[in-house]
Design a protein around this motif. Sequence first.
Motif, PDB file in Angstrom:
ATOM      1  N   VAL A   1       0.846  -1.205   0.000  1.00 45.17           N
ATOM      2  CA  VAL A   1       0.000   0.000   0.000  1.00 45.17           C
ATOM      3  C   VAL A   1       0.877   1.249   0.000  1.00 45.17           C
ATOM      4  N   ASP A   2       0.359   2.291  -0.640  1.00 45.01           N
ATOM      5  CA  ASP A   2       1.035   3.587  -0.544  1.00 45.01           C
ATOM      6  C   ASP A   2       0.009   4.648  -0.173  1.00 45.01           C
ATOM      7  N   GLU A   3       0.430   5.906  -0.189  1.00 44.60           N
ATOM      8  CA  GLU A   3      -0.424   6.977   0.331  1.00 44.60           C
ATOM      9  C   GLU A   3      -1.700   7.149  -0.481  1.00 44.60           C
ATOM     10  N   LEU A   4      -1.721   6.616  -1.710  1.00 44.15           N
ATOM     11  CA  LEU A   4      -2.928   6.749  -2.529  1.00 44.15           C
ATOM     12  C   LEU A   4      -3.884   5.574  -2.341  1.00 44.15           C
ATOM     13  N   SER A   5      -3.439   4.538  -1.629  1.00 46.10           N
ATOM     14  CA  SER A   5      -4.307   3.377  -1.404  1.00 46.10           C
ATOM     15  C   SER A   5      -5.474   3.773  -0.494  1.00 46.10           C
ATOM     16  N   ALA A   6      -6.570   3.040  -0.655  1.00 46.12           N
ATOM     17  CA  ALA A   6      -7.732   3.311   0.199  1.00 46.12           C
ATOM     18  C   ALA A   6      -7.398   2.934   1.639  1.00 46.12           C
ATOM     19  N   VAL A   7      -7.938   3.698   2.586  1.00 45.39           N
ATOM     20  CA  VAL A   7      -7.726   3.306   3.986  1.00 45.39           C
ATOM     21  C   VAL A   7      -8.800   2.290   4.369  1.00 45.39           C
ATOM     22  N   ASN A   8      -8.445   1.447   5.335  1.00 48.64           N
ATOM     23  CA  ASN A   8      -9.343   0.363   5.714  1.00 48.64           C
ATOM     24  C   ASN A   8      -9.167   0.083   7.212  1.00 48.64           C
ATOM     25  N   PRO A   9      -9.547   1.069   8.037  1.00 49.16           N
ATOM     26  CA  PRO A   9      -9.271   0.912   9.473  1.00 49.16           C
ATOM     27  C   PRO A   9     -10.064  -0.241  10.088  1.00 49.16           C
ATOM     28  N   LEU A  10      -9.375  -1.085  10.831  1.00 43.79           N
ATOM     29  CA  LEU A  10     -10.040  -2.270  11.373  1.00 43.79           C
ATOM     30  C   LEU A  10     -10.298  -2.173  12.873  1.00 43.79           C
ATOM     31  N   SER A  11      -9.845  -1.088  13.495  1.00 38.00           N
ATOM     32  CA  SER A  11     -10.059  -0.942  14.941  1.00 38.00           C
ATOM     33  C   SER A  11     -10.467   0.497  15.216  1.00 38.00           C
ATOM     34  N   LEU A  12     -10.936   0.730  16.439  1.00 40.62           N
ATOM     35  CA  LEU A  12     -11.325   2.100  16.787  1.00 40.62           C
ATOM     36  C   LEU A  12     -10.104   3.018  16.730  1.00 40.62           C
ATOM     37  N   TYR A  13      -8.954   2.487  17.181  1.00 44.45           N
ATOM     38  CA  TYR A  13      -7.723   3.294  17.143  1.00 44.45           C
ATOM     39  C   TYR A  13      -7.454   3.770  15.711  1.00 44.45           C
ATOM     40  N   ALA A  14      -7.437   2.805  14.773  1.00 41.91           N
ATOM     41  CA  ALA A  14      -7.144   3.154  13.380  1.00 41.91           C
ATOM     42  C   ALA A  14      -8.228   4.087  12.828  1.00 41.91           C
TER      43      ALA A  14
ATOM     44  N   SER B   1       4.688   1.006   1.279  1.00 45.95           N
ATOM     45  CA  SER B   1       5.710   1.693   0.475  1.00 45.95           C
ATOM     46  C   SER B   1       6.095   3.005   1.164  1.00 45.95           C
ATOM     47  N   PHE B   2       7.393   3.254   1.245  1.00 47.79           N
ATOM     48  CA  PHE B   2       7.880   4.506   1.845  1.00 47.79           C
ATOM     49  C   PHE B   2       8.610   5.358   0.808  1.00 47.79           C
ATOM     50  N   GLU B   3       8.265   5.108  -0.444  1.00 49.48           N
ATOM     51  CA  GLU B   3       8.960   5.780  -1.537  1.00 49.48           C
ATOM     52  C   GLU B   3       8.712   7.299  -1.519  1.00 49.48           C
TER      53      GLU B   3
END
Length: 501
Positions: free
Chosen positions: A281-294, A432-434
């Motif tokens: 995943v990179d910064e353009l990938s969709a986010v998919n938080p699985l916990s309340l924290y995320a 990815s940290f590019e």
Amino acid sequence: MRPTAWIRARLDRGWSLSSLGANEARILFDVAASAAAVGAAVGFLALFVPGSTSFRQTAPLLMAPILFIAWNVVAGLYTRLRIAAWQRKAVVLFGTVTATSVICVLLGAPAAGVVLWGLIVTAPVILGRLFVALPFSRHTSLVTTLVTHRHGPVLVLGGAGYIGWHTVDLLLGRGYEVRVLDRLMYGRESIAEFVGHPRFELIEGDVTDITKLTAAARNASAMIHLAGLVGDPACAVDADFTRHTNIVATRMAKEVAQSLGVYRFVFASSCSVYGLSDGEVDELSAVNPLSLYAQTKADSERELLHALRDDFFVTVLRFATVFGHSKRPRFDLVTNLFTAQAMIEGRITVAGPDQWRPFIHVRDLARAVLHVLEAPPEIVQSQVYNVGDRRLNMTIGQLAELVATVSREFRDSVTVTLREQAAPDRRNYLVSFEKIRSHLGFQAETGLADGIREMARNFASGSYQNYRDEVYSNVATTLRAVETFYDPLESQRLYTPRRVG
Ligand SMILES: NC(=O)c1ccc[n+]([C@@H]2O[C@H](COP(=O)([O-])OP(=O)(O)OC[C@H]3O[C@@H](n4cnc5c(N)ncnc54)[C@H](O)[C@@H]3O)[C@@H](O)[C@H]2O)c1
């Protein structure tokens, strides 16, 4: 800042153009434009209006720059209107030029000279504001000089925490003034060594206490937001408290920063917003938080990147999974926990060995914050960066083997045991940290083995208490904080407006 401290800081900075603060640059520009206009007007009178340059007539005209600045100060052009739209400033400037002209005429200045002064001064002071607001000029260093306080302290929210300690240490080492606002959930030991430092200031309090937040943000050059509840277990203790501490606090910090002209804002988010993913995943990938924290991190990001003004420079840093030693140690982080298990019990217990995690040393995170702070604002404005290093992506199983190998340098017999996960951790991500590498040239300096070795050495020398002790527990600390949150007396203390001073 106290006036004496301000004067001392001002004298320390010197008087070169590049040392000017934002308001100093604005006032100097207005004085220069106004003085040049006086020169032109007096020259015009001398050449074309005979008998109009007696001292009695020119003296009021010579006072025009002073009167003009005084009116601007009274109108709030260098304070509350500093961040207003250029059209509003243009109206105010037109008013202050007119008021200055009227006074000069009343004091006996020749009308022709005053009108000429007014016409000449209006062009640069209004066009200057328009120029700064134009799209093509928004991303120039001129704008940076005009709109940012470059010399106030850097405010670190949560500066007494695990990452906060390194951030403060690095900032002080680089010569910054640092102000910390922290409710000291884990005590003050971590930052005790900074207290008394001439460039360090601690404000004990909650980010959601508006009085404290406002006091902390006053005159600051940047805000680094590291405060909040960290990790899935702590955030699961009480959902309302978690949202309050992680989302409401972020919203308030943004509002106060914008209102007080703190134009640079760096937010600590987390790679856990990516949740579960098949590929990298990179910064353009969709986010998919699985916990309340995320989820609170994803919501805070949205909050920060939404409805931004052009002159507010927000950067979101999605931190990889952190490891390493800090003066506020954490043993809920997988690398640190494995190191503690290896060094104390000689046995590392692994669940979900095939899950990928991106790792980063805590000192490197503080370096990343500094990279952002020192980057040209136009490069980092509204940017999201994953903070980590490709070389430190690893599975949990590989990590356990590495910890075991390094720990054997300090003690005999360290074993790795697999166990079933009671509540499976569904996060699995390769990151990815590019982007941060190519934009800001950021790469990690500390590898996993070195970070583990440093912690193992601290265990061997007895620097830590029992790693299971409550003082290190995010969950136990959060439980205590929740009690306070629901205690009406405590809430009253925190949220009732108080008389200050
Ligand atoms: N450590 C990690 O693995 C990691 C990974 C990704 C993101 N982050 C993020 O980085 C930030 C810092 O993490 P950390 O590991 O240093 O956490 P930490 O728990 O060690 O530090 C948080 C600090 O913030 C303070 N704090 C919490 N809520 C506050 C409030 N409402 N007002 C004032 N102070 C408050 C605490 O007292 C503590 O000193 C957090 O936002 C966290 O979510 C951490």
